[in-house]
Design an enzyme around this catalytic site. Structure first.
Site, PDB file in Angstrom:
ATOM      1  N   THR A  55      15.801  24.165 -22.737  1.00  0.00           N
ATOM      2  CA  THR A  55      16.054  24.592 -24.067  1.00  0.00           C
ATOM      3  C   THR A  55      14.964  25.932 -24.925  1.00  0.00           C
ATOM      4  O   THR A  55      14.364  25.677 -23.754  1.00  0.00           O
ATOM      5  CB  THR A  55      16.559  23.565 -25.265  1.00  0.00           C
ATOM      6  OG1 THR A  55      14.910  23.564 -25.946  1.00  0.00           O
ATOM      7  CG2 THR A  55      17.334  22.193 -25.017  1.00  0.00           C
ATOM      8  N   CYS A  56      15.387  26.483 -25.502  1.00  0.00           N
ATOM      9  CA  CYS A  56      14.269  27.378 -26.393  1.00  0.00           C
ATOM     10  C   CYS A  56      12.949  26.974 -26.418  1.00  0.00           C
ATOM     11  O   CYS A  56      11.890  27.388 -26.305  1.00  0.00           O
ATOM     12  CB  CYS A  56      14.983  28.300 -27.376  1.00  0.00           C
ATOM     13  SG  CYS A  56      15.053  26.985 -28.863  1.00  0.00           S
ATOM     14  N   GLU A 123      16.925  17.430 -37.025  1.00  0.00           N
ATOM     15  CA  GLU A 123      17.913  18.917 -36.087  1.00  0.00           C
ATOM     16  C   GLU A 123      18.685  18.276 -35.539  1.00  0.00           C
ATOM     17  O   GLU A 123      17.928  16.752 -34.742  1.00  0.00           O
ATOM     18  CB  GLU A 123      17.573  19.661 -36.058  1.00  0.00           C
ATOM     19  CG  GLU A 123      16.482  19.732 -34.396  1.00  0.00           C
ATOM     20  CD  GLU A 123      17.111  20.211 -33.045  1.00  0.00           C
ATOM     21  OE1 GLU A 123      18.503  20.064 -33.129  1.00  0.00           O
ATOM     22  OE2 GLU A 123      16.475  20.003 -32.010  1.00  0.00           O
ATOM     23  N   THR A 124      20.512  18.507 -35.296  1.00  0.00           N
ATOM     24  CA  THR A 124      21.144  17.314 -34.523  1.00  0.00           C
ATOM     25  C   THR A 124      21.119  18.165 -32.867  1.00  0.00           C
ATOM     26  O   THR A 124      22.048  17.814 -32.143  1.00  0.00           O
ATOM     27  CB  THR A 124      22.203  17.600 -35.278  1.00  0.00           C
ATOM     28  OG1 THR A 124      22.537  18.608 -36.347  1.00  0.00           O
ATOM     29  CG2 THR A 124      21.851  16.630 -35.730  1.00  0.00           C
ATOM     30  N   GLN A 125      20.755  19.471 -32.896  1.00  0.00           N
ATOM     31  CA  GLN A 125      20.924  20.574 -31.802  1.00  0.00           C
ATOM     32  C   GLN A 125      21.556  19.989 -30.476  1.00  0.00           C
ATOM     33  O   GLN A 125      21.401  20.127 -29.832  1.00  0.00           O
ATOM     34  CB  GLN A 125      21.008  21.874 -32.177  1.00  0.00           C
ATOM     35  CG  GLN A 125      21.513  22.875 -30.826  1.00  0.00           C
ATOM     36  CD  GLN A 125      21.020  24.372 -31.207  1.00  0.00           C
ATOM     37  OE1 GLN A 125      19.985  25.244 -31.897  1.00  0.00           O
ATOM     38  NE2 GLN A 125      21.477  25.228 -30.338  1.00  0.00           N
ATOM     39  N   GLN A 129      22.338  19.546 -26.265  1.00  0.00           N
ATOM     40  CA  GLN A 129      21.491  19.986 -25.918  1.00  0.00           C
ATOM     41  C   GLN A 129      21.465  18.553 -24.593  1.00  0.00           C
ATOM     42  O   GLN A 129      21.545  18.891 -23.345  1.00  0.00           O
ATOM     43  CB  GLN A 129      20.458  20.422 -25.628  1.00  0.00           C
ATOM     44  CG  GLN A 129      20.598  21.393 -26.552  1.00  0.00           C
ATOM     45  CD  GLN A 129      19.979  22.254 -27.516  1.00  0.00           C
ATOM     46  OE1 GLN A 129      18.882  21.362 -27.786  1.00  0.00           O
ATOM     47  NE2 GLN A 129      19.819  24.055 -27.425  1.00  0.00           N
ATOM     48  N   GLY A 198      24.944  37.510 -28.515  1.00  0.00           N
ATOM     49  CA  GLY A 198      25.311  35.847 -27.801  1.00  0.00           C
ATOM     50  C   GLY A 198      26.242  36.002 -28.609  1.00  0.00           C
ATOM     51  O   GLY A 198      26.461  36.411 -30.296  1.00  0.00           O
ATOM     52  N   GLY A 200      27.054  32.078 -28.326  1.00  0.00           N
ATOM     53  CA  GLY A 200      26.334  30.812 -28.213  1.00  0.00           C
ATOM     54  C   GLY A 200      26.635  30.221 -29.381  1.00  0.00           C
ATOM     55  O   GLY A 200      26.466  30.356 -30.825  1.00  0.00           O
ATOM     56  N   MET A 202      24.265  28.872 -31.238  1.00  0.00           N
ATOM     57  CA  MET A 202      22.535  29.596 -32.136  1.00  0.00           C
ATOM     58  C   MET A 202      23.726  30.310 -33.205  1.00  0.00           C
ATOM     59  O   MET A 202      23.242  30.875 -34.143  1.00  0.00           O
ATOM     60  CB  MET A 202      21.505  29.883 -31.156  1.00  0.00           C
ATOM     61  CG  MET A 202      20.203  29.840 -32.184  1.00  0.00           C
ATOM     62  SD  MET A 202      20.072  28.843 -33.356  1.00  0.00           S
ATOM     63  CE  MET A 202      19.328  27.585 -32.749  1.00  0.00           C
TER      64      MET A 202
END
Length: 438
Positions: A55-56, A123-125, A129, A198, A200, A202
């Site tokens: 991820t980032c 955070e839930t993201q 992922q 982008g 996506g 995010m």
């Protein structure tokens, strides 16, 4: 079976390092196959299991291997593979790497899924992922029994923590932080033109936060024009003018936008220094806010040197999203307690799984002995021998054979081994219930 998590994240490395280690999602299955072959070449017995989470904010390799010396081999082989695959000198990567074996790997997976290791606590993201990473590993055929069980348990723990604590209640998301940073430069978002690069998850989340401020207009530039148009249409439905652009249109239109937010999976920068210099001239040096949420970065870092550009990376946003830490501390403590208990449960399961081959061997040996004595008894009965004598002989034969290995080991042992057997054997042969009287 040995577990290992080897990785790099926002705690151990800046974005300039993380972007060099990140994996392109399109080539993740290929990387997983290559990793397994590399581990097989490191004298691993059986098929190693692997999952890559990129991820980032982190790149992590989760591995499981069935080998007595797997812990050291896994670390060395995985680190060597990561450095070679990403074309990095081991000496430049080593200071930023963490390597977590066994229960530490399990605990880390649970903490990551719960958002406790994230830049945005709670955070839930990251959970989504992780699920994507597991799905990719499964599709590539490299997930395996142990990692599959680890991640299924990980997702269950994350659900439990989020359902029984307030871990995400006071967190500030990357998207919200992006809006706040922009408002430091432009007091009213409603008077600004915004470009999203982008389309996506995010960017969709960021668009939701910015559109709530009713900007003058919005444009979506994306590799696939159809996906960009879908997002633009959803924004237009909220009474905000929006359009979709091709990435090739950016050089000629960049100057139109005051705020630019980018998050793509591109391996190379999309916005270069020359493009921004040209845009500033056309804007007569009116300020521009650029927020780079991508890893690898979408903006060339040299852009930050320009006087009229305010360029922020994911690391810069990290300063803002630390607010609310004290309010979340009680929830964090509750989550950590749940995680610690569930780590113990998983390790108990692993220990049970490690005993399965031994149990199967004992059962197979017992079956062979039973079959042998049964065949002898049947032959004697066929000859007309007394059934009572045959049954007694079969029982005696089974008893002797079942006890032979243990008694032989005890008789030929000495020292610490003998002491251990003396303590162990009574437990192995202890009756679990008293015989019933008939």
């Amino acid at each position: 079976m040995k577990l290992l998590t080897l990785g790099i994240n926002h705690h151990t490395a800046p974005v300039a390092i993380r972007e060099k280690v990140a994996f392109d999602p399109e080539f993740l299955q290929e990387a997983l196959h290559d990793l397994r072959q590399h581990l097989l070449g490191a004298n691993q017995s059986g098929l190693p299991e692997a999952t890559i989470l990129s991820t980032c904010n982190r790149t992590e390799v989760y591995c499981a291997a069935n080998d007595a010396n797997a812990a050291n081999i896994l670390h060395e082989a995985t680190f060597d593979w990561l450095a070679k695959t990403q074309q990095l000198a081991p000496s430049s990567l080593q200071p930023h790497i963490y390597s977590l074996p066994q229960s530490d790997a399990v605990r880390h997976a649970f903490r990551v899924a719960c958002g406790l290791d994230s830049m945005v606590i709670g955070e839930t993201q990251i959970l989504g992922q992780m699920k994507d990473a597991v799905r990719t590993a499964n599709d590539a055929g490299v997930l395996g029994t142990y990692l599959n069980q680890l991640f299924q348990k990980t997702f269950a723990v994350a659900k439990e923590v989020r359902g029984s604590t307030e871990i995400g209640t006071h967190s500030i998301s990357m998207a919200a932080a992006s809006v706040r940073l922009s408002e430091r430069i432009f007091e009213k978002i409603s008077e600004q033109k915004i470009l999203f690069i982008g389309a996506g998850d995010m960017i969709t989340l960021c668009a939701t936060h910015f559109v709530a401020r009713k900007p003058k207009n919005v444009a979506i530039a994306n590799r696939t024009i159809e996906r960009g148009q879908e997002l633009a249409d959803s924004i237009s439905a909220q009474d905000v003018q929006a359009e979709s652009l091709k990435l090739s249109e950016l050089p000629g239109r960049l100057h139109e936008f005051d705020i630019i937010v980018s998050s793509t999976a591109s391996s190379l920068p999309i916005i270069g220094l020359g493009m921004v210099e040209s845009a500033l001239k056309q804007r007569r040096h009116k300020p521009m806010v650029m927020i780079d949420l991508a890893v690898p970065r979408d903006f060339e870092p040299e852009i930050a040197r320009l006087d009229d550009v305010y360029l922020y990376t994911v690391d810069d946003l990290g300063v803002m999203i630390q607010t609310g830490t004290n309010l979340r501390q009680a929830a964090v403590s509750q989550a950590e307690a749940i995680i610690e208990d569930r780590v113990g449960n998983f390790m108990h399961w692993m220990q049970g799984r490690n005993a399965v081959p031994v149990i199967q061997d004992i059962q197979q040996q017992g079956e062979r002995l039973r079959q042998l004595e049964l065949e002898r008894a049947m032959k004697r009965l066929m000859r007309g021998d007394d059934p009572q004598e045959v049954l007694n002989a079969m029982a005696q034969g089974l008893t002797n054979k079942f006890l032979h290995g243990s008694l032989h080991a005890l008789q030929h042992s000495n020292g610490a081994e003998r002491d251990a057997l003396i303590k162990l054997l009574p437990k192995l042969f202890a009756s679990h219930s008293k015989p019933e009287d008939h």
